[in-house]
Design an enzyme around this catalytic site. Structure first.
Site, mmCIF file in Angstrom:
data_model
loop_
_atom_site.group_PDB
_atom_site.id
_atom_site.type_symbol
_atom_site.label_atom_id
_atom_site.label_comp_id
_atom_site.label_asym_id
_atom_site.label_seq_id
_atom_site.Cartn_x
_atom_site.Cartn_y
_atom_site.Cartn_z
ATOM 1 N N HIS A 1 -1.719 6.191 -3.030
ATOM 2 C CA HIS A 1 -0.904 7.083 -2.192
ATOM 3 C C HIS A 1 -1.755 7.483 -0.981
ATOM 4 O O HIS A 1 -2.812 8.084 -1.143
ATOM 5 C CB HIS A 1 -0.500 8.321 -3.007
ATOM 6 C CG HIS A 1 0.451 9.228 -2.308
ATOM 7 N ND1 HIS A 1 1.273 10.100 -2.988
ATOM 8 C CD2 HIS A 1 0.749 9.413 -0.995
ATOM 9 C CE1 HIS A 1 2.016 10.781 -2.135
ATOM 10 N NE2 HIS A 1 1.704 10.380 -0.912
ATOM 11 N N HIS B 1 -6.956 -2.455 11.014
ATOM 12 C CA HIS B 1 -7.063 -3.894 10.762
ATOM 13 C C HIS B 1 -7.936 -4.279 9.555
ATOM 14 O O HIS B 1 -8.966 -3.685 9.294
ATOM 15 C CB HIS B 1 -7.636 -4.585 12.004
ATOM 16 C CG HIS B 1 -8.978 -4.023 12.389
ATOM 17 N ND1 HIS B 1 -10.154 -4.565 11.960
ATOM 18 C CD2 HIS B 1 -9.301 -2.939 13.135
ATOM 19 C CE1 HIS B 1 -11.156 -3.863 12.429
ATOM 20 N NE2 HIS B 1 -10.670 -2.863 13.146
#
Ligand SMILES: CC(C)(COP(=O)(O)OP(=O)(O)OC[C@H]1O[C@@H](n2cnc3c(N)ncnc32)[C@H](O)[C@@H]1OP(=O)(O)O)[C@@H](O)C(=O)NCCC(=O)NCCS
Length: 203
Positions: free
Chosen positions: A135, A126
């Site tokens: 990446h 979150h």
């Protein structure tokens, strides 16, 4: 849809396209390989082949992905794609050109920039922010409220604890446990993560 790139990353993104029942028209690559699955054709990139097409830059290296983006961005649109097995909270923002691979979990209020690769089975908790051209490798786990800056690479199975910032173009090695902020361009490995060099420095 068109893929720019025809190597390993392109093969897994092609598989994602098929799993989502979408169609790949063809691929382009600066050095076309001799073969690609299903005998799909790989061409040298030209403006004509990319003009007004929906493109994914299917290249794992962040710097190369960014370079290609700047070369072709005036010609085409960029597709954003997620595998049907990924869980992506409805309270998530995802930028153009980003791909979300199988079994990924992205929880509430995460923001992800453009042209990122969120690779297989990685978890982003979150309120975290992932900037452009990042990446996140397979099985990496990022806790809540973290910031991964532009161009950083988080390695296979790395863990990043809550609230940490990973700097621009930094590399977090496979299996690393990141407990404190990582400076820009630092290469960090181990548990706890330690800086072994900076990107561009002699080994
Ligand atoms: C971190 C990484 C980039 C370092 O590569 P490098 O700069 O070539 O570093 P070297 O291989 O020269 O290693 C430097 C030192 O760090 C250690 N090291 C390298 N990677 C390590 C890792 N992931 N965990 C623990 N130690 C590591 C090496 O053993 C070496 O230690 P030494 O100096 O005591 O001998 C690379 O090892 C790595 O983990 N890459 C991530 C790969 C990945 O996740 N790929 C996913 C693609 S989808």
């Amino acid at each position: 849809m068109i893929l720019y790139g025809a190597r390993g990353q392109a093969k897994v993104i092609y598989d994602l396209i098929l799993s989502n029942n979408q169609l790949l028209e063809y691929l382009v690559d600066d050095h076309p390989p001799a073969t690609f699955p299903h005998h799909l054709e790989v061409f040298l990139p030209t403006k004509e082949l990319l003009l007004n097409k929906k493109v994914i830059i299917a290249v794992g290296d962040n710097k190369i992905r960014e370079k290609i983006y700047h070369e072709i961005k005036e010609w085409c649109e960029f597709e954003t794609m997620e595998h049907h097995s990924a869980y992506v909270s409805r309270f998530v923002e995802i930028g153009q050109g980003t791909v979300i691979m199988p079994k990924v979990c992205i929880n509430a209020e995460v923001k992800i920039g453009m042209h990122c690769i969120i690779n297989t089975a990685s978890v982003i908790e979150h309120e975290s922010v992932i900037e452009d051209f990042v990446h996140i490798s397979p099985n990496a786990a990022l806790a809540g409220n973290i910031l991964i800056k532009k161009g950083a690479h988080i390695g296979l199975g790395a863990n990043v604890i809550q609230g940490v910032t990973v700097g621009e173009n930094a590399i977090v090695g496979a299996g690393t446990v990141v407990l404190t902020d990582v400076p820009d361009y630092a290469v960090v490995v181990g548990n706890p993560g330690r800086i072994v060099r900076f990107v561009g420095e002699e080994k």
